[in-house]
Design a protein around this motif. Structure first.
Motif, PDB file in Angstrom:
ATOM      1  N   THR A  64      43.437 -52.759   8.341  1.00  0.00           N
ATOM      2  CA  THR A  64      43.983 -52.372   7.046  1.00  0.00           C
ATOM      3  C   THR A  64      45.357 -52.995   6.844  1.00  0.00           C
ATOM      4  O   THR A  64      46.200 -52.942   7.747  1.00  0.00           O
ATOM      5  CB  THR A  64      44.099 -50.839   6.952  1.00  0.00           C
ATOM      6  N   PHE A  65      45.552 -53.574   5.663  1.00  0.00           N
ATOM      7  CA  PHE A  65      46.877 -54.014   5.256  1.00  0.00           C
ATOM      8  C   PHE A  65      47.513 -52.867   4.471  1.00  0.00           C
ATOM      9  O   PHE A  65      46.934 -52.378   3.487  1.00  0.00           O
ATOM     10  CB  PHE A  65      46.801 -55.270   4.398  1.00  0.00           C
ATOM     11  N   VAL A  66      48.676 -52.451   4.939  1.00  0.00           N
ATOM     12  CA  VAL A  66      49.398 -51.335   4.323  1.00  0.00           C
ATOM     13  C   VAL A  66      50.569 -51.907   3.523  1.00  0.00           C
ATOM     14  O   VAL A  66      51.376 -52.675   4.062  1.00  0.00           O
ATOM     15  CB  VAL A  66      49.918 -50.354   5.387  1.00  0.00           C
ATOM     16  N   TYR A  67      50.665 -51.527   2.237  1.00  0.00           N
ATOM     17  CA  TYR A  67      51.752 -51.966   1.374  1.00  0.00           C
ATOM     18  C   TYR A  67      52.550 -50.749   0.934  1.00  0.00           C
ATOM     19  O   TYR A  67      51.978 -49.720   0.535  1.00  0.00           O
ATOM     20  CB  TYR A  67      51.223 -52.674   0.134  1.00  0.00           C
ATOM     21  N   ALA A  68      53.872 -50.878   0.998  1.00  0.00           N
ATOM     22  CA  ALA A  68      54.764 -49.853   0.465  1.00  0.00           C
ATOM     23  C   ALA A  68      55.628 -50.501  -0.601  1.00  0.00           C
ATOM     24  O   ALA A  68      56.257 -51.541  -0.353  1.00  0.00           O
ATOM     25  CB  ALA A  68      55.627 -49.254   1.567  1.00  0.00           C
ATOM     26  N   VAL A  69      55.663 -49.908  -1.800  1.00  0.00           N
ATOM     27  CA  VAL A  69      56.421 -50.450  -2.921  1.00  0.00           C
ATOM     28  C   VAL A  69      57.415 -49.401  -3.391  1.00  0.00           C
ATOM     29  O   VAL A  69      57.031 -48.260  -3.687  1.00  0.00           O
ATOM     30  CB  VAL A  69      55.489 -50.846  -4.087  1.00  0.00           C
ATOM     31  N   GLY A  70      58.696 -49.800  -3.449  1.00  0.00           N
ATOM     32  CA  GLY A  70      59.722 -48.860  -3.845  1.00  0.00           C
ATOM     33  C   GLY A  70      60.767 -49.488  -4.733  1.00  0.00           C
ATOM     34  O   GLY A  70      60.813 -50.713  -4.901  1.00  0.00           O
ATOM     35  N   GLY A  71      61.659 -48.649  -5.269  1.00  0.00           N
ATOM     36  CA  GLY A  71      62.682 -49.120  -6.175  1.00  0.00           C
ATOM     37  C   GLY A  71      63.979 -49.487  -5.489  1.00  0.00           C
ATOM     38  O   GLY A  71      64.931 -49.905  -6.158  1.00  0.00           O
TER      39      GLY A  71
END
Length: 578
Positions: A64-71
């Motif tokens: 699994t490729f895990v992506y975290a997107v934040g400000g």
């Protein structure tokens, strides 16, 4: 724990698995990812944030490729900045395998198996997104059997971790068109003298960081220039300098180029030296500079400036050679301008050419789709015309010239005999009378009514329209008589009397030995038309043009048709060569 880099095999990253993410190390394929990039997009645009796969070939990803997107930068273990910032979005619709992690804002799980495209969400900007709005993202790969929750934590804090082949942190930034337009380019491109060098400059006012690309390519302006090929690249770029805030490396974009990563806003003054070989032809060239602020967008700031090569060697057309195979296929060979490989390997024009009992071209055909037309007479005596195109292996659809051409023993394309810059046609009837059909501007009626040249032409076995052999600007004619002697009829440019007296070409050759004689135009790039002759065994010989009326050809030599040796067997078998 995180994975550590073990080795790089053949340029690809190999990793070994340790700790909670990976499960059993022995079961883990040897691969990782690379080319994780920062993206800059305009309002209303989106960017894939997936990396590229690197592998040594011993395994495939299955995890699994895990992506975290934040400000905010991904340095907060409490994940208080989770989710896209104001004006920006994360889209999963374009990749069905990716799912949002329940209960955790801004985290996305993208299962992957195999060596195909690495899945990822799309990070986008709304149409009213503010300039400078930024989404920070981290990507972590968790193999099958690894600790997925640990992978989520590492993606959320990717900005704190050492980057390797399974962890990375980057950003997606919004730049408005008004802001990007503030980056400006000014070019200074003096003329280049063949055999010398000149310095060009690119002055970039960089308001933002980005990539500056500068390429030297053929100008699109002069309609008379053929396209450059690999033999024409007789110039290089060196001595590149751009100051401390840009890193520049040589590159290639249809010609010598420079790529510069601009790390800091400010004035960047790129200089480079263009060095020419002595035999560089008099090309028109462009310097095309582009500053890529947006990661992928045709509207990035760009500038083009043209310059001339000062050279005594003018740009010469390449000419085409056509051949018909025994099964009726027409093939086209593009000229190279090289004596050690006169033509390229064949492009197929198409089948069905056995329908014609005579084939000729009205004048040499250039690679630009100019020059003569291909003419074919069918068994019913109808003459058909094919216009050349710029595309190799392609002719325009045929047009009907008209019926009644069965009345002629031989039909020969002759070039411009009348001095009006239009190619003409000769036709010899069974009684030995030669007729001139002058070319017209009308594609539907390409020839005017015939005019009588004269009688007595039955003494010749073959007539060949050979182009301007004597270099006086007028098309000439070759004739092979019944004894094998070759005669030159010098053109006059007068439609009422297109030829002067004949001159025997005393080269000792028996021209009856040839089953085909093809006036190809200039194949050797010396400005003089050449001749190809194919003997009864199928071997092709070259007669180089000299430009002299008293001896228009050099000594016969076996033609080196292809640069890397060997006659193509299909050429030996051609039933027509023109």
């Amino acid at each position: 724990m995180r994975m550590r880099v073990l080795a790089a095999l053949g340029g690809a990253v190999a990793v070994v698995a340790t700790g909670t993410l990976t499960g059993t190390a022995a079961a883990e394929p040897r691969f990782g990812f690379e080319q994780v990039t920062d993206h800059v997009i305009r309002p209303g645009d989106r960017a894939w944030i997936n990396p590229q796969l690197a592998t040594d070939g011993s395994g495939q990803p299955e995890g699994t490729f895990v992506y975290a997107v934040g400000g905010k930068p991904l340095t907060d273990p409490a994940w208080r900045a989770g989710g896209a910032p104001a004006g920006m979005t994360v889209d999963l619709a374009s990749f069905e395998t990716c799912k949002a992690k329940p209960g955790v804002a801004g985290v996305f799980l993208c299962p992957a198996k195999g060596l195909g495209h690495i899945p990822s969400p799309l990070v986008g900007a709304g149409a009213r997104a503010a300039d400078g709005a930024t989404a920070y993202y981290g990507v972590v790969y968790v193999p099958s059997g690894g600790d997925l929750e640990q992978g989520v934590k590492e993606a959320q804090t990717a900005g704190l971790l050492r980057e390797d082949s399974t962890h990375a942190a980057r950003r997606v930034t919004v730049r408005t068109p008004a802001e990007v337009a503030r980056n400006t380019i000014t070019l200074t491109t003096p003329r280049l003298k063949a055999g010398a060098a000149v310095t060009h400059t690119v002055a970039l006012k960089a308001v933002h960081t980005g990539r500056l690309s500068v390429a030297l390519v053929q100008s699109a302006a002069p309609a008379t220039e053929r396209r450059m090929d690999y033999e024409d690249d007789r110039y290089t770029i060196d001595s590149v300098s751009a100051g401390p805030d840009a890193t520049c490396v040589p590159d290639w974009h249809d010609g010598p180029a420079v790529e510069c990563d601009v790390r800091k806003p400010g004035d960047v003054n790129l200089t480079y030296r263009v060095t020419s070989e002595e035999r560089l032809q008099a090309w028109h060239l462009d310097v095309r500079a582009r500053y890529e602020v947006w990661t992928s967008d045709e509207a990035n700031p760009a500038r083009t400036a043209s310059f001339q090569v000062d050279s005594p060697y003018r740009v010469r057309d390449r000419h085409q050679l056509f051949g018909r195979t025994p099964d009726g296929r027409l093939r086209q060979h593009s000229g190279t301008g090289r004596a050690d490989g006169l033509v390229e390997r064949a492009d197929l024009v198409g089948p069905g050419w056995n329908a014609y009992d005579q084939l000729t071209k009205t004048a040499p055909v250039t690679g630009r789709g100019t020059g003569g037309r291909i003419l074919g007479r069918d068994s019913a005596g109808v003459l058909w015309s094919y216009a050349p195109t710029e595309t190799s292996g392609s002719l325009a659809p045929r047009t009907k010239v008209g019926p009644g051409w069965k009345a002629y023993r031989e039909i020969t394309g002759a070039g411009d005999l009348t001095g009006d810059r239009r190619a003409d046609l000769l036709a010899r009837d069974p009684a030995g009378v030669l007729w001139l059909y002058a070319g017209t501007k009308d594609a539907k009626a390409p020839f005017a009514a015939r005019a009588k040249v004269g009688g007595g032409w039955n003494q010749y076995d073959r007539l060949v329209g050979a182009g301007d052999l004597t270099r006086d600007g007028k098309a000439d004619l070759l004739a092979v008589d019944g004894t094998g002697a070759l005669w030159l009829y010098a053109g006059t440019g007068d439609a009422k009397a297109p030829f002067g007296g004949r001159t025997r070409i005393a080269d000792g050759t028996d021209w009856r030995q040839y089953r085909a004689v093809a006036a190809t135009g200039d194949l050797t790039d010396d400005g003089r038309p050449d001749l190809l002759a194919q003997d009864r065994e199928g071997v092709v010989h070259l007669y180089r043009g000299t430009g002299r009326a008293d001896g228009p050809f050099g000594a016969r030599e076996r033609a080196e048709l292809f640069r890397f040796g060997g006659d193509d067997g299909a050429v030996r078998d051609y039933t027509a060569l023109f």
